[in-house]
Design a protein around this motif. Structure first.
Motif, PDB file in Angstrom:
ATOM      1  N   THR A   3       0.831  -1.207   0.000  1.00 54.98           N
ATOM      2  CA  THR A   3       0.000   0.000   0.000  1.00 54.98           C
ATOM      3  C   THR A   3       0.858   1.246   0.000  1.00 54.98           C
ATOM      4  O   THR A   3       0.468   2.254  -0.539  1.00 54.98           O
ATOM      5  CB  THR A   3      -0.909   0.051   1.229  1.00 54.98           C
ATOM      6  N   VAL A   5       3.657   1.599  -1.605  1.00 50.67           N
ATOM      7  CA  VAL A   5       4.018   1.847  -3.000  1.00 50.67           C
ATOM      8  C   VAL A   5       2.851   2.479  -3.724  1.00 50.67           C
ATOM      9  O   VAL A   5       2.972   3.480  -4.407  1.00 50.67           O
ATOM     10  CB  VAL A   5       4.355   0.507  -3.683  1.00 50.67           C
ATOM     11  N   VAL A   6       1.704   1.848  -3.516  1.00 54.06           N
ATOM     12  CA  VAL A   6       0.540   2.333  -4.242  1.00 54.06           C
ATOM     13  C   VAL A   6       0.215   3.766  -3.862  1.00 54.06           C
ATOM     14  O   VAL A   6       0.001   4.621  -4.702  1.00 54.06           O
ATOM     15  CB  VAL A   6      -0.681   1.436  -3.912  1.00 54.06           C
ATOM     16  N   THR A   7       0.218   4.002  -2.531  1.00 49.94           N
ATOM     17  CA  THR A   7      -0.077   5.363  -2.098  1.00 49.94           C
ATOM     18  C   THR A   7       0.874   6.347  -2.726  1.00 49.94           C
ATOM     19  O   THR A   7       0.478   7.340  -3.316  1.00 49.94           O
ATOM     20  CB  THR A   7       0.127   5.505  -0.590  1.00 49.94           C
ATOM     21  N   GLY A   8       2.159   6.035  -2.544  1.00 55.17           N
ATOM     22  CA  GLY A   8       3.140   6.982  -3.044  1.00 55.17           C
ATOM     23  C   GLY A   8       2.987   7.197  -4.525  1.00 55.17           C
ATOM     24  O   GLY A   8       2.999   8.325  -5.024  1.00 55.17           O
ATOM     25  N   ALA A   9       2.797   6.098  -5.242  1.00 52.03           N
ATOM     26  CA  ALA A   9       2.661   6.232  -6.687  1.00 52.03           C
ATOM     27  C   ALA A   9       1.440   7.055  -7.044  1.00 52.03           C
ATOM     28  O   ALA A   9       1.506   7.971  -7.864  1.00 52.03           O
ATOM     29  CB  ALA A   9       2.552   4.834  -7.304  1.00 52.03           C
ATOM     30  N   ALA A  10       0.332   6.696  -6.390  1.00 50.77           N
ATOM     31  CA  ALA A  10      -0.904   7.404  -6.738  1.00 50.77           C
ATOM     32  C   ALA A  10      -0.789   8.892  -6.460  1.00 50.77           C
ATOM     33  O   ALA A  10      -1.181   9.725  -7.277  1.00 50.77           O
ATOM     34  CB  ALA A  10      -2.070   6.808  -5.962  1.00 50.77           C
ATOM     35  N   ILE A  11      -0.218   9.219  -5.296  1.00 49.02           N
ATOM     36  CA  ILE A  11      -0.122  10.640  -4.962  1.00 49.02           C
ATOM     37  C   ILE A  11       0.790  11.358  -5.933  1.00 49.02           C
ATOM     38  O   ILE A  11       0.488  12.423  -6.462  1.00 49.02           O
ATOM     39  CB  ILE A  11       0.381  10.823  -3.525  1.00 49.02           C
ATOM     40  N   LEU A  12       1.961  10.744  -6.195  1.00 48.88           N
ATOM     41  CA  LEU A  12       2.905  11.359  -7.130  1.00 48.88           C
ATOM     42  C   LEU A  12       2.246  11.611  -8.467  1.00 48.88           C
ATOM     43  O   LEU A  12       2.368  12.674  -9.060  1.00 48.88           O
ATOM     44  CB  LEU A  12       4.092  10.422  -7.335  1.00 48.88           C
ATOM     45  N   VAL A  13       1.535  10.568  -8.929  1.00 51.51           N
ATOM     46  CA  VAL A  13       0.937  10.688 -10.250  1.00 51.51           C
ATOM     47  C   VAL A  13      -0.118  11.789 -10.272  1.00 51.51           C
ATOM     48  O   VAL A  13      -0.170  12.602 -11.198  1.00 51.51           O
ATOM     49  CB  VAL A  13       0.322   9.327 -10.648  1.00 51.51           C
ATOM     50  N   THR A  14      -0.935  11.799  -9.231  1.00 52.09           N
ATOM     51  CA  THR A  14      -1.986  12.816  -9.229  1.00 52.09           C
ATOM     52  C   THR A  14      -1.407  14.214  -9.170  1.00 52.09           C
ATOM     53  O   THR A  14      -1.812  15.100  -9.923  1.00 52.09           O
ATOM     54  CB  THR A  14      -2.897  12.603  -8.006  1.00 52.09           C
ATOM     55  N   VAL A  15      -0.438  14.399  -8.261  1.00 46.76           N
ATOM     56  CA  VAL A  15       0.154  15.731  -8.172  1.00 46.76           C
ATOM     57  C   VAL A  15       0.841  16.084  -9.478  1.00 46.76           C
ATOM     58  O   VAL A  15       0.759  17.214  -9.970  1.00 46.76           O
ATOM     59  CB  VAL A  15       1.150  15.795  -6.996  1.00 46.76           C
TER      60      VAL A  15
END
Lengths: 402, 316, 747
Positions: A3, A5-15
């Motif tokens: 999670t 990884v997923v969180t970090g990835a998702a946040i990075l991508v969204t920002v």
């Protein structure tokens, strides 16, 4: 672990996406470099190169945001039309400040506008509570306020020296309505929606009716958002009242009209300016036919200028103008007129705009914008309206109605 | 007498809608011990879904033949229920299942529900409209009284409300007590790990519980919208009342929720308006909410686990 | 075979979920609002190609990331990668969300960049920074760190550190140049965020370059570094802040920007005036000497771990801090008297004087940390026992001191808007969150009607100050500050009255009953015109003999302070209340009653079996929670003067519960942090998204937070230990048998 990884990835991508989106979309400014900050200053002078700022404080988020959106749309429309004039004496930028309709968010919303030294006048606040919370601050700053919809009686006697409003006070409308009803009926049922406006105007009506010797029965609904109006309609039917006065807003008014129709009520039903709007006609439909409205305003649907407003609004926002949109349009245009006056007689500052607002005499689409010394609009005539065939038509001065 | 019967009918109508919504709360509580705050938004989505189909069929309204009206109402009910069921399913997958996996505290579920509730209501406001009241096409406004019951006229829509709500409740009762899914639901509500050991697929059962709750809530949404209008914030007040109703009847108890819903509806209609003659009211309709909550608190003082006691497993 | 089918199904489901999610994101991210006459309007307008493709692409990207996460996982758990993620996020947020210059257009980075490109005469470095260099720096650092982690080349990490430091310096210079050019007063913080991001990246690079571990253990590293020489990091931070204020900040910033001066200019500006001697000396060179002296003493004390020297350093720090404040007052009031139109005393300052004072406070704090090395002999804490998942007291205390310096010296530098937000929208909810934390977090009682106590506090204050239609007997009328003890007692009694019949109910029944009570009180206030002035509230209402609640004032002997001139006064009053409340609460938490609450929360039956009177403990929690909302009520009522029943609706009760849980229930810092974050967020989002969508985004953020970090922002120690155990959570590689998946929710 995953999670993270997923969180970090998702946040990075969204920002990152927002950053990309930001890259593309922003940048509309006609900036000419630093130091000549985007050309807003409040010093006076003639010439069409000046740009002034006016502010809007209202509920742009939260449960009541639709009212704020209605008014801010008119605000922006009026500004756009002003700037599009071929001989505009100055340009105008609008600044909005959100108070979410809450008393405790109003001081900060006011501070945002007051702290911006380029803002010379404010439309709003649109609700009575936020006005009470921020009125003192605006008065201290000397900033003119024109509210399209804050209707609590006490606002003009609370010491808010720069407060003006376009809608007539409950006292005027309520009294005229009560006189009209007293001449025709001996038994009136008064309903309110427990809000500041509804209760206030219902109180005025009931007091005046009693003074004229009319028997009154009084009930409140279960709140402004109450959708269960069957019981109150039954109570009205059981009381065999000859007429009903409803103090409240359009949404609940429509439900009341439907409930009364379902209860086969045949007496006269009348409401105030808060009920009279397209939301009522839309929601009540055929059940609203025969509903009367007493409003200290002019008909904002049939006059030629009003028609132009309707078309422009619908075109710009994809929906027809709604509750208090015409009033907000008038308020904005009146303020712009005041700035024009202030500019022609000297410099445009908050103080000069306030003076100009006090001296306004402007024909708007809902009323003649002219203020008494305490900030109330000087419109004396209360007009009677009726819904017929799904449309609201003006019947004329209420004092001249039979 | 006529006035009293009027209030009674109004109370039954409103109460049946509360009961439908309360069923959603109670079933989810039974299997998850979670107060599903977002159920009010599931209810709201049913109203919007049904509006879209009704508007799609008949446009702005006007006179329609009785056959069309019946068809439209049926379509509205079905689509409303399906929309809400889908939203309920998605809600469970997105907002609750990940928390279950991590054995999160109960309050975490609650806050996730609250966040989901905010999100859904504002999202609906953004994509549809944030006007607080909208109504169904105007041909529904010709809501004629059908017959008189001891002097009170009962309209078509009220009949539809009560009949279909009662039918749905009976169907749910049969589902919970007589079908395999119902047994699975009761098993999970009683003791989830043991049920898993017995071969019940916990995830699927919980999912289906949410869907059933959603179907009922969506039906309620359509009926509510017919009677009282709908909007993106319509779910909050009825949701709170329905949750109170579910607790009143015994949270987790299906029959209790039905009883509680009806009771709250009747209390709201009858108590503030007493003594029901000539429109006079001792308490006054503006105190309706206070009366309802006082009744709730009073009942819970004497019967701390609700009128019919708790637990899905033990009720039916 | 079956497994591969179900795995395929899982993949397809994941793809569908990502795509649907991206469509929802597209609908959320549109500038168009719905139309009441055409429900399909927003959907049609915003889902247009190619915009929809962009979002679908994002969804695809997320899907790929999740699916191939297994490949990425071993690298992600290396030391330094976590901080690197965080650093990049901070830097990106600085570019996307924050303001870069208050005097240029809409203040965002892109607008400023455009303005820079249109300006002549700026240095090449600045122009390049705003043009392409800022992306280049970030990308370079990320790539270098990636190489270092994946290919295990430490030299790349060292280069990354150097690049990050360079980038931070360039950011600072670029912002400074732009500020000089644009003129005016600038409160923007975008550059601070970006510099912070690069600082974190530099630290991450250091970690990558230096550690030999294969597994990240951030808390352990932090504990180790901080324990090496307690107080030294704080001294370092103090030195940096002091340097920034003396080298670069504005010490004097009146309305007329001609006189904006940094420290080195002060001599020229105030030399010719008749400023008192010691102030002039301070502004000439004394500040440097004091800063160096305080830093040296604090650093030496920390290095030598000498307690006496620590106290000396603390004393010097405090003395310098107070001295600085006196000097600031002197020259500020001199300037205010000379030209009042340019700003009143305390209002004609830039950010630097406050930073200088904060720097001295931090150095004093460093001294206190050295002087109190954490634990008395014989009472070892969890961290000292080797517990790796708990931050050592040194870290915690450093954090508290930095937070305190921030709380005291940052608000004066804010704009009047943010000061007002701080005091009206954030402040009261901080107090309320502390109180609710006792009820919900420590005693585990779900209270959904908490705002009722706040309402009681507010209305009772109004009553005591003679502002309601119902008048108190003349001997009972009192000013707001004197009303505090009375309000506390009354609210506590209300808590007892509400709690006595209801606390015997079990969890969720308690929730609905408290909800009911909250509604009853709010509706009663709305309908009882004679007592509370009904829906009109406590505004100025001569018809009903209602006035505003007066502002607090103190008149003791020769001390006369009246609140109401500006918002900062209320902030410091609030900080005082908060400190008192927090100290009181901390005492409670570690007392017998606190342990009783923990026992009841975990297992009430077992607690009762151990002899705890659960009912009494719960009642006490209720009363204490109610009492603290009494304080909040007095503060709010006397500050805003006007409030009405709409301020106390059900939604606020629910929101406060959300604040406490979001922040981490059971931990004071968490409750405060959650309340601060969620009350700040709407105002912050106002500039980023259309105001009508704020609540939608906040709802999404709350759900995401609960999904990814269920324990909250700053979880309570006890809870985290319950969940993870005292040692670090075991990683997959170190366990022979992977833990079984949950059976799906036993409550």
């Amino acid at each position: 672990m995953r999670t993270r990884v997923v969180t970090g990835a998702a946040i990075l991508v969204t920002v990152g996406a927002m950053a990309l989106a930001g890259c593309g979309s922003s940048g509309g400014g006609k900036n000419t470099g630093l130091g000549g900050s985007s050309g807003t200053n409040s010093s006076g002078g003639s010439g069409g190169g000046q740009t002034y700022k006016i502010g809007f404080q209202g509920a742009l988020s939260g449960d009541n945001k639709q009212l704020g959106i209605n008014e801010v749309n008119s605000f922006n429309l009026a500004i756009k039309e002003w700037n599009a004039q071929s001989n505009a004496p100055f340009k105008v930028t609008g600044v909005t400040s959100d108070d979410a309709g809450d008393n405790n968010k109003s001081p900060a919303a006011a501070a945002a506008l007051i702290g911006d030294s380029a803002v010379v006048g404010v439309i709003g606040p649109i609700f009575s509570g936020p006005t009470s919370a921020a009125g003192k601050a605006y008065a201290t700053a000397g900033m003119a306020l024109i509210s399209p919809s804050a209707t609590n009686e006490t606002l003009t006697s609370s010491g808010f020296t720069t407060f003006h409003r376009i809608v007539p006070t409950d006292g005027v409308e309520g009294k005229a309505t009560a006189d009209y009803l007293a001449a025709k009926f001996k038994n009136v049922f008064v309903v309110d929606d427990t809000t500041v406006y509804g209760k206030g105007v219902a109180d005025v009506v009931q007091t005046e009716l009693r003074a004229k010797g009319v028997t009154t029965e009084r009930q409140g609904t279960n709140g402004a958002n109450d959708s269960n109006l069957g019981p109150i309609a039954t109570a009205i039917g059981g009381a065999k009242a000859q007429a009903v006065y409803f103090g409240g807003y359009d949404a609940e008014g429509a439900l009341l009209a439907k409930a009364l129709k379902a209860a086969n009520y045949t007496g006269l039903v009348i409401g105030g300016n808060g009920v009279k709007s397209s939301v009522f006609t839309q929601n009540a439909g055929a059940a609203g036919d025969g509903f009367y409205f007493a409003c200290g305003c002019q008909d904002a649907t049939t006059a030629p200028t009003a028609k132009a407003f309707n078309t422009a609004y619908t075109q710009a926002y994809g929906t027809p103008p709604s509750t208090y949109s015409p009033e907000a349009y008038d308020a904005t245009n009146a303020l712009l007129q005041a700035i024009k006056t202030a500019q022609s007689s000297g410099t445009v500052t908050r103080a000069s705009v306030e003076t100009a607002v006090n001296a306004l005499d402007y024909q708007g689409i809902t009323t003649v914008v002219k203020f008494a010394p305490n900030g109330e609009v000087a419109q004396a005539t209360v007009n009677l309206y009726k819904q017929e065939g799904g449309k609201i038509v003006e019947l004329g001065d209420i004092t001249k109605q039979k | 007498m006529a006035t009293f019967m009027n209030y009674l009918v109004l109370g039954l109508t409103r109460g049946s809608i509360y009961a439908l919504i309360a069923l959603g709360y109670t079933m989810v509580y039974g299997v998850l011990q979670l107060i599903n705050f977002a159920h009010s938004e599931v209810f709201m989505s049913g109203a919007f879904g049904s509006y879209l189909i009704v508007h799609g069929i008949v446009g702005a309204g006007g006179h329609q033949s009785p056959l069309v009206v019946v068809g439209v109402i049926a379509a509205g009910m079905v689509v409303g229920a399906l929309t809400a069921g889908a939203v309920g399913w998605t809600l469970e997958r997105v907002a609750y299942r990940p928390l279950r996996r991590r054995n999160a505290a109960k309050l975490t579920f609650l806050i996730s529900a609250i966040g989901a509730s905010f999100f859904l209501s504002q999202f609906a406001g953004k994509i549809f409209t944030s006007q607080s009241t909208n109504s169904f096409p105007t041909f529904f406004a010709q809501n004629k009284p059908l017959f008189k019951l001891f002097g009170a006229s009962v309209t078509v829509i009220e009949i539809i409300d009560i009949v279909f709500a009662v039918a749905a409740m009976i169907a749910l009762d049969r589902l919970v007590s007589a079908t395999k899914l119902g047994r699975a639901i009761r098993a999970v509500a009683e003791d989830a790990p043991t049920a898993a050991l017995m071969g019940v697929n916990i995830d699927k059962t919980i999912s289906r519980t949410f869907v059933i709750g959603g179907l009922l809530g969506g039906l309620a949404g359509f009926l509510f919208g017919l009677n009282y209008g709908f909007g993106n914030t319509m779910g909050f007040q009825p949701g709170v009342k329905a949750f109170a109703a579910a607790v009143l009847g015994g949270i987790g108890n299906v029959r209790g929720a039905m009883l509680g819903g009806m009771l709250i509806g009747l209390v709201e209609a009858l108590l503030p308006t007493a003594p029901w003659i000539n429109g006079t009211a001792w308490i006054g309709i503006r105190w309706t909410d206070v009366v309802a909550f006082l009744v709730l608190v009073g009942v819970l003082m004497f019967r701390p686990t609700g009128l019919l006691g708790e637990r899905l497993g033990r009720a039916a | 075979m079956i497994e591969s089918i179900s795995r395929h199904r899982a993949v397809w489901q994941r793809l569908a979920a990502c795509l649907v999610g991206s469509i929802v994101l597209a609908a959320m991210w549109s500038p168009v609002e719905g139309s009441s006459t055409d429900f399909y309007y927003e959907l049609r307008k915003t889902e247009r190609f190619p915009r929809l493709f962009v979002f679908l692409g994002i969804g695809l990207l997320v899907f790929l990331l999740i699916t191939y996460s297994a490949k990425v996982r071993p690298y992600v758990s290396r030391p330094g990668v976590g901080p690197a993620f965080v650093g990049v996020l901070i830097a990106l947020s600085g570019y996307v969300f924050m303001h870069w210059n208050d005097n240029v257009g809409d203040k965002k980075f892109n607008t400023v960049a455009k303005a820079v490109s249109d300006t002549n005469g700026l240095s090449w470095l600045t122009k390049a920074y705003y043009g392409w260099l800022h992306w280049a720096f970030l990308a370079l650092v990320v790539i270098l760190l990636g190489i270092a982690v994946v290919m295990e080349r430490r030299i790349a990490a060292w280069i990354a550190v150097a690049v990050a430091v360079l980038a931070a310096l360039d950011t600072y210079k670029a912002h400074h140049d732009v500020g000089q050019r644009a003129g005016g007063i600038d409160h923007s913080l975008g550059w601070v965020m970006v510099i912070l991001g690069y600082a974190v990246l530099a630290v991450a690079g250091l970690v990558v370059a230096v550690t030999a571990d294969q597994m990240a253990a951030t808390r352990e590293i932090l504990n180790r570094w901080m324990s090496w020489r307690p107080g030294l990091p704080l001294a370092g931070v103090g030195l940096v802040v002091g340097l920034m204020s003396l080298l670069a900040g504005a010490w004097f910033a009146p309305q007329d920007p001609h006189y904006n001066s940094s420290y080195s200019d002060m001599h020229a500006v105030f030399g010719p005036t008749n400023l008192v001697g010691f102030a002039k000396t301070y502004l000439d060179w004394l500040a440097w000497v004091l800063l160096i002296a305080a830093t040296v003493v604090a650093a030496v004390a920390a290095y030598l771990r000498n307690r006496v020297l620590g106290w000396v350093a603390a004393g010097i720090g405090i003395a310098c801090c107070v001295f600085s404040l006196v000097v600031i007052y002197k020259y500020s009031s001199l300037a205010a008297h000379a030209s009042p139109g340019d700003g009143t005393t305390w209002n004609n300052l830039g950010t630097a004087p406050w930073m200088a004072a904060a720097a001295f406070l931090l150095l004093a704090g460093a001294g206190t940390v050295v002087a109190n090395p954490g634990l008395a002999k014989g009472r070892a804490g969890l961290a000292e026992l080797g517990a790796k998942s708990v931050l050592s007291p040194n870290v915690v205390r450093t954090g508290i001191i930095i937070a305190l310096a921030f709380a005291i010296f940052f608000p004066p530098t804010m704009t009047s808007f943010w000061q007002q937000v701080l005091v009206t929208e954030i402040g009261p909810y901080l107090l309320l969150a502390v109180g609710l934390n006792v009820v919900v977090g420590w005693a585990g009682l779900l209270d959904l009607g908490y705002i009722a106590f706040f309402a009681v506090g507010c209305y009772f204050t109004a009553y005591l100050t003679n502002s309601l239609p119902i008048k108190p007997p003349s001997w009972l009328v009192m000013p707001p500050l004197a009303a505090i003890p009375v309000a506390i007692v009354v609210c506590a009694i209300t808590g007892l009255i509400l709690g006595a019949p209801t606390l015997r109910l079990r969890g969720d029944y308690l929730a609905i009953v408290t909800l009911g009570f909250g509604e009853i009180i709010q509706l009663a206030a709305n309908n009882a015109d004679g007592v509370t002035n009904g829906s009109r509230g406590t505004g100025v209402d001569p018809i009903h003999h209602v006035t505003n609640v007066p502002h607090p004032s103190v008149h003791i002997g020769s001390l006369h302070i009246t609140w109401g001139q500006n918002q900062l006064q209320y902030w410091y009053l609030l900080v005082l209340y908060l400190v008192i409340l927090v100290v009181a609460m901390r005492g409670l938490e570690h007392s017998r009653i606190g342990r009783a609450w923990a026992a009841i929360r975990e297992d009430e039956v077992a607690a009762e079996a151990s002899g705890i009177n659960a009912f009494r403990a719960k009642l006490l929690a209720f009363a204490i929670g109610a009492a603290s909302s009494g304080v909040a009520g007095v503060f709010y009522a006397s500050q805003v003067g006007f409030f009405s029943p709409t301020d106390f609706t059900l939604i606020y009760s629910i929101l406060i519960v959300a604040y406490v849980v979001f922040g981490g229930m059971g931990s004071l810092a968490g409750a405060l942090g959650g309340a601060a974050a969620l009350t700040w967020l709407p105002r912050f989002l106002q500039d980023q998204v259309p105001p009508a969508d704020k609540q939608m985004w906040i709802g999404a953020i709350v759900v995401l937070m609960m999904l990814f970090r269920p324990a909250g922002l700053i979880p309570a120690k006890r809870r985290r230990i319950e969940m993870e155990g005292i040692d670090d959570a075991p990683h997959a590689e170190t366990m022979a048998v992977a833990p079984a998946g949950s059976l799906g929710g036993v409550g």
